[in-house]
Design an enzyme around this catalytic site. Structure first.
Site: not given
Length: 246
Positions: A172, A175, A217-218, A221
């Protein structure tokens, strides 16, 4: 601030679907996109402000990036591919201000990573930190299961990513720009992050497990990508769903 970012803020500050489409599609495409947005309700209800909010904005003007809040999904800046920081900008006060704001907001929100686009600035800058206090707040079982390790503050400019272990691990993920939601997302087991520090010196960071997930994840972006683009949609969850049923 505007001088440094110049046209880079243009996409980040577009507030209307028609303006965004005009930038990308031209006037004809903008009209079509605007009509579709209106038909589908993408613009949402008319925004209401209190009288004092109206007066405050009238006196102070609208806030400008880097914001003290995190941009939410729907803001065009989150779908913009971030531009590299120019060498001359590295030592400038505006980049320093951006980094200070990234760290300040990241720590206030108690999150473990934040990108410049999330504060309204479409530049390739990341701040990452998994402090010991947050690490200890996770149960030992969770730390072991998700291969968590704490790490100190790292700020990386113009980062690039290389996959070291292509095995996919699914856990899981949430954000700050999709506040209140979680979903399972597959990520590579191990990666290498390369870029520059604030002095312009090259840095390299090899990471696995949960740290590799944070990095990926970053990095997404900076490409205008959110975790909802990669999630297993059947696991998409509102974290407050149980409260609604009480």
């Amino acid at each position: 601030m505007g001088r440094m970012w110049g046209g880079l803020l243009l996409l980040g500050r577009l507030g209307e679907p028609a303006l965004l489409c005009r930038k990308v599609l031209g006037a004809g495409g903008a009209r079509a996109c605007s009509s579709a947005a209106a038909r589908n309700g993408l613009e949402g209800p008319a925004r209401r402000r209190s009288y004092w909010h109206y007066v405050r904005r009238l006196v102070k003007g609208p806030p400008s990036p880097p914001y003290s809040h995190v941009c939410q999904v729907g803001d065009p800046v989150l779908r913009t591919v971030a531009a590299p920081v120019e060498p001359a900008q590295l030592a400038g006060p505006e980049l320093q201000r951006l980094v200070q704001q990234l760290v300040r907001v990241m720590r206030r929100r108690r999150c473990v990573g934040l990108s410049a686009p999330q504060l309204g600035v479409p530049l390739q800058v990341l701040a990452l930190e998994f402090p010991e206090a947050l690490f200890r707040a996770c149960s030992p079982r969770l730390r072991e299961l998700r291969q968590m390790e704490s790490f100190p503050l790292r700020v990386v400019v113009n980062p690039s990513l290389r996959v070291l272990d292509s095995r996919l691990v699914t856990f899981p993920e949430g954000c700050e720009s999709v506040a209140g939601f979680l979903a399972c997302v597959p990520r590579f087991q191990a990666v290498q992050l390369s870029g520059l520090d604030l002095r312009g010196e090259p840095v390299t960071w090899q990471a696995s497990g949960w740290t590799a997930r944070i990095i990926q994840h970053e990095m997404d972006h900076l490409q205008g990508c959110l975790f909802i683009d990669k999630m297993d949609s059947t696991t998409f969850t509102n974290v407050h769903w149980m409260e609604v049923n009480d």
